[in-house]
Scaffold this motif. Structure first.
Motif, mmCIF file in Angstrom:
data_model
loop_
_atom_site.group_PDB
_atom_site.id
_atom_site.type_symbol
_atom_site.label_atom_id
_atom_site.label_comp_id
_atom_site.label_asym_id
_atom_site.label_seq_id
_atom_site.Cartn_x
_atom_site.Cartn_y
_atom_site.Cartn_z
ATOM 1 N N LYS A 333 0.826 -1.202 0.000
ATOM 2 C CA LYS A 333 0.000 0.000 0.000
ATOM 3 C C LYS A 333 0.866 1.261 0.000
ATOM 4 N N ASN A 334 0.516 2.194 -0.903
ATOM 5 C CA ASN A 334 1.179 3.495 -1.050
ATOM 6 C C ASN A 334 2.634 3.400 -1.503
ATOM 7 N N ASN A 335 3.041 2.233 -1.980
ATOM 8 C CA ASN A 335 4.391 2.084 -2.510
ATOM 9 C C ASN A 335 4.364 2.104 -4.040
ATOM 10 N N ASP A 336 3.468 2.923 -4.588
ATOM 11 C CA ASP A 336 3.262 3.006 -6.023
ATOM 12 C C ASP A 336 4.529 3.412 -6.771
ATOM 13 N N ASN A 337 5.335 4.277 -6.173
ATOM 14 C CA ASN A 337 6.542 4.744 -6.853
ATOM 15 C C ASN A 337 7.475 3.591 -7.191
ATOM 16 N N LEU A 338 7.547 2.587 -6.323
ATOM 17 C CA LEU A 338 8.442 1.455 -6.565
ATOM 18 C C LEU A 338 7.992 0.638 -7.766
ATOM 19 N N THR A 339 6.692 0.380 -7.887
ATOM 20 C CA THR A 339 6.221 -0.438 -9.006
ATOM 21 C C THR A 339 6.420 0.292 -10.337
ATOM 22 N N ILE A 340 6.204 1.613 -10.344
ATOM 23 C CA ILE A 340 6.418 2.380 -11.572
ATOM 24 C C ILE A 340 7.907 2.446 -11.912
ATOM 25 N N ALA A 341 8.752 2.616 -10.909
ATOM 26 C CA ALA A 341 10.195 2.653 -11.143
ATOM 27 C C ALA A 341 10.682 1.338 -11.750
ATOM 28 N N CYS A 342 10.118 0.240 -11.298
ATOM 29 C CA CYS A 342 10.493 -1.065 -11.858
ATOM 30 C C CYS A 342 10.030 -1.190 -13.307
ATOM 31 N N ALA A 343 8.857 -0.635 -13.614
ATOM 32 C CA ALA A 343 8.373 -0.651 -14.997
ATOM 33 C C ALA A 343 9.291 0.159 -15.902
ATOM 34 N N ILE A 344 9.760 1.298 -15.421
ATOM 35 C CA ILE A 344 10.689 2.126 -16.194
ATOM 36 C C ILE A 344 11.978 1.347 -16.465
ATOM 37 N N GLU A 345 12.445 0.629 -15.470
ATOM 38 C CA GLU A 345 13.665 -0.165 -15.624
ATOM 39 C C GLU A 345 13.464 -1.295 -16.640
ATOM 40 N N LEU A 346 12.330 -1.958 -16.585
ATOM 41 C CA LEU A 346 12.058 -3.043 -17.528
ATOM 42 C C LEU A 346 11.832 -2.514 -18.946
ATOM 43 N N GLU A 347 11.292 -1.304 -19.056
ATOM 44 C CA GLU A 347 11.128 -0.700 -20.379
ATOM 45 C C GLU A 347 12.491 -0.504 -21.038
ATOM 46 N N LYS A 348 13.488 -0.079 -20.267
ATOM 47 C CA LYS A 348 14.828 0.107 -20.807
ATOM 48 C C LYS A 348 15.399 -1.219 -21.308
ATOM 49 N N ALA A 349 15.089 -2.288 -20.604
ATOM 50 C CA ALA A 349 15.667 -3.592 -20.935
ATOM 51 C C ALA A 349 14.930 -4.304 -22.056
ATOM 52 N N PHE A 350 13.597 -4.153 -22.121
ATOM 53 C CA PHE A 350 12.802 -4.968 -23.048
ATOM 54 C C PHE A 350 12.055 -4.155 -24.106
#
Length: 359
Positions: A333-350
């Protein structure tokens, strides 16, 4: 912010029609802006279109008698899902880089999975869900404090590029102190990854191998780049909650069952440095009108509405048939920034979003 913005036609925009795809509402006009729309407009967003939804926003495929069928830009014979299907189809096609939708059982994430774009379902209560169909104030169970209507309904952004989820969520959550966390730097060396490859029930399809492989590829990327170790888990409580949800067939009962069997398990799995990766759907976009028979597979998304946790959908590639697929990144809960940051990282990779017609 000066972005061209789409929004689904079940969200209120002052003076424009909000039909919810229903003929009886074809001339009904919004008396004001939904709070989420007002915030985006105040920040400088230019709204250029409202987009198609299922009739009365009550289907997992986007078609109605007022505006017709919305087709998947990667294969017009296939669905783009619902209820935010019109929104993702236009964004995936390059019509805009940003849009607004809402999610009650996966209505943001399933279409994003089928059409290969990013979306974020915020923590319950972080973004106002007022000003959307169905109108009026609906009572909530006492367990769901802070929700003024439709307790499992959550408003969130849709985008072609993961980084645009950050500025969108800063704006949409600006009435809450959590907005300050969006865009904060994440130390991925502290990241803990848990991943679930399948919810095994008698009502769901096996997960396509390409989707399973992409999930494991995401884990492997973080492991190799940041020297961490992922952990595959099983969540047997989800089997029971899905089975009983199908049997009882009601939202309130589904909430009570999931609360009893699943919420504590999610709480024990997730802390400030932990994410859970799981499929968004077991399959890529089906052909038109097949989703009605595949609805139980929405358990991969709906369980997160029931427990109110943030989930970011991240596209991971195209199948051999050229159809997009992706995974969900879930946080506490309220840790939304972490999930979006991980998506940004995966976008760079894939590579993230891929233009229709290109491999």
């Amino acid at each position: 912010m000066r972005e061209l913005l789409f929004m689904k036609s079940s969200l209120y925009l002052l003076g424009l029609r909000a039909t919810a795809g229903f003929k009886s509402f074809k001339n009904w006009r919004s008396p004001d802006d939904a709070p989420c729309v007002a915030l985006m407009k105040e920040a400088g967003a230019i709204i250029i279109a409202t987009t198609n939804v299922p009739e009365l926003a009550m289907n997992v495929e986007t078609f109605n008698k007022l505006h017709g069928v919305t087709r998947n830009p990667y294969d017009i014979n296939r669905t783009c899902g619902g209820t935010s299907g019109g929104e993702v189809a236009l964004i995936a096609s390059g019509g805009s880089i940003l849009g607004l939708g809402n999610d009650i059982l996966g209505s943001l994430r399933l279409p994003a999975h089928f059409a290969g774009v990013f979306t974020h379902m915020p923590t319950r209560g972080l973004v106002s869900n007022n000003g959307s169909f169905p109108p009026g104030k609906i009572s909530c169970p006492a367990e769901l404090d802070g929700c003024e209507k439709m307790p499992f309904l959550t408003v969130g952004p849709i985008s072609r590029y993961a980084e645009d989820l950050i500025i969108s969520m800063r704006i949409l959550s600006s009435q809450n102190e959590v907005w300050k966390t969006f865009g904060q730097q994440v130390d991925f060396k502290k990241l803990k990854i848990r991943y679930l490859t399948e919810i095994e029930t008698y009502v769901t399809k096996p997960v396509d191998k390409e989707i399973t492989d992409s999930l494991k590829d995401a884990v492997s990327y973080f492991e190799k780049r940041y020297g961490i170790k992922g952990e595959e888990i099983k969540m047997p409580s989800l089997y029971h909650s899905v089975k009983s949800t199908v049997r009882c067939g009601t939202g309130k009962a589904a909430f009570n069952i999931t609360k009893n069997w699943s919420k504590e398990e999610f709480d024990s799995l997730l802390d400030e440095d932990t994410i859970l990766l799981l499929p968004t759907s077991p399959f890529t976009a089906p052909y038109h009108y097949e989703m009605v028979f595949l609805f139980p597979n929405a358990c991969y998304t709906s369980v997160l509405n029931l427990v109110g946790l943030p989930a970011t959908h991240c596209p991971m590639g195209l199948s051999k048939q050229g159809m997009p697929y992706g995974i969900q990144i879930v946080g506490r809960k309220n840790n939304d920034n972490l999930t979006i940051a991980c998506a940004i990282e995966l976008e760079k990779a894939f590579g993230g979003w891929k233009s229709p017609g290109k491999t």
